[in-house]
Design a protein around this motif. Structure first.
Motif, mmCIF file in Angstrom:
data_model
loop_
_atom_site.group_PDB
_atom_site.id
_atom_site.type_symbol
_atom_site.label_atom_id
_atom_site.label_comp_id
_atom_site.label_asym_id
_atom_site.label_seq_id
_atom_site.Cartn_x
_atom_site.Cartn_y
_atom_site.Cartn_z
ATOM 1 N N ASP A 127 -13.744 -1.966 13.564
ATOM 2 C CA ASP A 127 -13.331 -0.393 13.412
ATOM 3 C C ASP A 127 -13.704 0.620 12.806
ATOM 4 O O ASP A 127 -14.486 2.116 12.951
ATOM 5 C CB ASP A 127 -12.019 -0.485 13.368
ATOM 6 N N LEU A 128 -14.382 0.120 11.269
ATOM 7 C CA LEU A 128 -14.619 1.145 10.059
ATOM 8 C C LEU A 128 -15.708 1.732 10.440
ATOM 9 O O LEU A 128 -16.484 2.706 10.608
ATOM 10 C CB LEU A 128 -14.601 0.505 9.042
ATOM 11 N N TRP B 127 -20.543 9.637 9.529
ATOM 12 C CA TRP B 127 -20.563 9.466 8.439
ATOM 13 C C TRP B 127 -22.446 8.892 7.693
ATOM 14 O O TRP B 127 -22.179 8.720 6.546
ATOM 15 C CB TRP B 127 -19.565 8.409 7.992
ATOM 16 N N ASP C 129 -17.115 2.035 13.629
ATOM 17 C CA ASP C 129 -17.321 2.220 15.036
ATOM 18 C C ASP C 129 -16.447 4.567 14.237
ATOM 19 O O ASP C 129 -16.930 5.035 14.756
ATOM 20 C CB ASP C 129 -15.836 2.489 15.929
ATOM 21 N N TYR C 130 -15.590 4.403 13.772
ATOM 22 C CA TYR C 130 -15.216 5.922 12.869
ATOM 23 C C TYR C 130 -16.234 6.091 11.900
ATOM 24 O O TYR C 130 -16.047 7.584 12.261
ATOM 25 C CB TYR C 130 -13.973 5.316 12.418
ATOM 26 N N SER C 131 -16.599 5.331 11.120
ATOM 27 C CA SER C 131 -18.209 6.348 10.774
ATOM 28 C C SER C 131 -19.711 6.730 11.062
ATOM 29 O O SER C 131 -19.861 8.280 11.058
ATOM 30 C CB SER C 131 -18.880 4.605 9.784
ATOM 31 N N ARG C 132 -19.611 6.193 12.550
ATOM 32 C CA ARG C 132 -20.465 6.193 13.826
ATOM 33 C C ARG C 132 -20.302 7.850 14.282
ATOM 34 O O ARG C 132 -20.487 8.897 14.495
ATOM 35 C CB ARG C 132 -20.669 5.074 14.773
ATOM 36 N N LYS C 133 -18.633 7.378 14.690
ATOM 37 C CA LYS C 133 -17.897 9.034 15.435
ATOM 38 C C LYS C 133 -18.163 10.024 14.925
ATOM 39 O O LYS C 133 -18.111 11.163 15.226
ATOM 40 C CB LYS C 133 -16.991 8.368 15.607
ATOM 41 N N HIS C 134 -17.612 9.987 13.466
ATOM 42 C CA HIS C 134 -17.377 10.890 12.904
ATOM 43 C C HIS C 134 -18.939 11.072 11.438
ATOM 44 O O HIS C 134 -18.816 12.175 10.503
ATOM 45 C CB HIS C 134 -16.392 10.769 11.361
#
Length: 53
Positions: A20-21, A30, A23-28
């Motif tokens: 989850d972390l 980071w 995926d979130y990092s890739r999406k935003h």
């Protein structure tokens, strides 16, 4: 994984993998910010002697 944009599909379902972390990092975006921060930071420890600690 995320830093090098590796294919993590073979171990995404493993216990303790922070999918989850990642995926979130890739999406935003980071990942790129983190890579830039790491390359601009000098992480050396000068005059470190583990025998005197």
């Amino acid at each position: 994984m995320a830093l090098d944009n590796l294919d993590d599909s073979s171990f995404r379902d493993m216990n303790y993998y922070p999918r989850d972390l990642i995926d979130y990092s890739r999406k935003h975006g980071w990942i790129e910010e983190f890579k830039k921060a790491v390359t601009e930071t000098d992480l050396r420890v000068e005059n470190y002697n583990p025998t005197t600690s």
